[in-house]
Design a protein around this motif. Sequence first.
Motif, short mmCIF file in Angstrom:
data_model
loop_
_atom_site.label_atom_id
_atom_site.label_comp_id
_atom_site.label_asym_id
_atom_site.label_seq_id
_atom_site.Cartn_x
_atom_site.Cartn_y
_atom_site.Cartn_z
N ARG A 77 0.82 -1.21 0.00
CA ARG A 77 0.00 0.00 0.00
C ARG A 77 0.86 1.26 0.00
N ILE A 78 1.87 1.32 0.85
CA ILE A 78 2.74 2.50 0.91
C ILE A 78 3.46 2.71 -0.42
N THR A 79 4.00 1.64 -0.98
CA THR A 79 4.72 1.73 -2.26
C THR A 79 3.79 2.19 -3.37
N SER A 80 2.58 1.67 -3.39
CA SER A 80 1.61 2.07 -4.42
C SER A 80 1.26 3.55 -4.30
N LEU A 81 0.98 4.01 -3.09
CA LEU A 81 0.65 5.41 -2.87
C LEU A 81 1.81 6.32 -3.27
N ALA A 82 3.01 5.99 -2.79
CA ALA A 82 4.18 6.82 -3.04
C ALA A 82 4.49 6.93 -4.53
N ASN A 83 4.26 5.88 -5.29
CA ASN A 83 4.55 5.90 -6.72
C ASN A 83 3.43 6.54 -7.53
N ALA A 84 2.19 6.20 -7.27
CA ALA A 84 1.07 6.74 -8.04
C ALA A 84 0.91 8.24 -7.82
N LEU A 85 1.35 8.74 -6.67
CA LEU A 85 1.21 10.17 -6.36
C LEU A 85 2.48 10.96 -6.68
N HIS A 86 3.47 10.30 -7.27
CA HIS A 86 4.73 10.96 -7.62
C HIS A 86 4.84 10.98 -9.15
N GLU A 87 5.25 12.11 -9.69
CA GLU A 87 5.34 12.25 -11.15
C GLU A 87 6.23 11.18 -11.78
N GLU A 88 7.37 10.90 -11.18
CA GLU A 88 8.27 9.88 -11.75
C GLU A 88 7.70 8.47 -11.60
N GLY A 89 7.13 8.16 -10.44
CA GLY A 89 6.55 6.84 -10.23
C GLY A 89 5.39 6.58 -11.17
N ALA A 90 4.59 7.63 -11.43
CA ALA A 90 3.41 7.48 -12.28
C ALA A 90 3.75 7.31 -13.76
N ARG A 91 5.02 7.35 -14.10
CA ARG A 91 5.41 7.08 -15.49
C ARG A 91 5.28 5.60 -15.83
N GLU A 92 5.28 4.76 -14.80
CA GLU A 92 5.09 3.32 -15.02
C GLU A 92 3.59 3.04 -15.07
N THR A 93 3.18 2.21 -16.01
CA THR A 93 1.77 1.95 -16.26
C THR A 93 0.99 1.54 -15.02
N ARG A 94 1.54 0.68 -14.19
CA ARG A 94 0.74 0.22 -13.04
C ARG A 94 0.46 1.33 -12.04
#
Length: 168
Positions: A96-113
Motif C-alpha cells: 500500500r505505501i509503495t503504491s501510494l508513493a509511486n502513483a502520487l509521484h510524477e516519476e513513479g506514475a510514469r510506469e503503467t501500473r
Amino acid sequence: MSTGLETRPSATTYDVEKLVGMAWRGQIRVPHFQRDFRWGREDVIRLFDSIVKGYPVGSLLLWVRPATEQTLTLGTLRIDAPRMDQSLWVVDGQQRITSLANALHEEGARETRFALAYDLRTENSFPGHPLKIHPSSRCPFCSICAGSCGGSPSTRRSPPSFRTRHST
C-alpha cells in the motif's frame, strides 16, 4: 539489559499526503527481509478506488528504529535517504505505501501500473490509462499531492488517513 519490551506500542493517524511525503523523504524504510513489491495495476487501482470511496484500507504496522544514510528503492522511485534516529520501518503495509508513493509521484506514475487518473467530468476514477481521458477533465493522481487538480470545493473530500501502529 534492555529487552525492548518496556516500550508500549502506540497508534498514530497520518493523512495520505503526510504518509507519502514521509516515504518520499526516506523516513519510511522497507527492511531487507520484506518480500519484493508484487502488486500489479489492478491492485493499485483497487487501493485508490477504496480510498476515493472512503472504504477502509487497513492499518499499517511501522517499527520505529534508526536508519543509516542510503539510496532506497520504493517501487520505481529512487530516494536518497538521510541518516535518521527515528525512521519508520514497514512491518505490514509495504504494498500500500509503495503504491501510494509511486502513483502520487510524477516519476513513479510514469510506469503503467502507477499511472492512474480521476475523470473530473464523470467523477470516475481509473477509467483507463490517464492519457485516454479527455485532457480538459483529466486529473492524474500524481498531481493531487502537488495541489494542481481543479475541481470545485464542494467535490473535494478530506484527505484519507491511515492508522498506524508503532513499536520501538
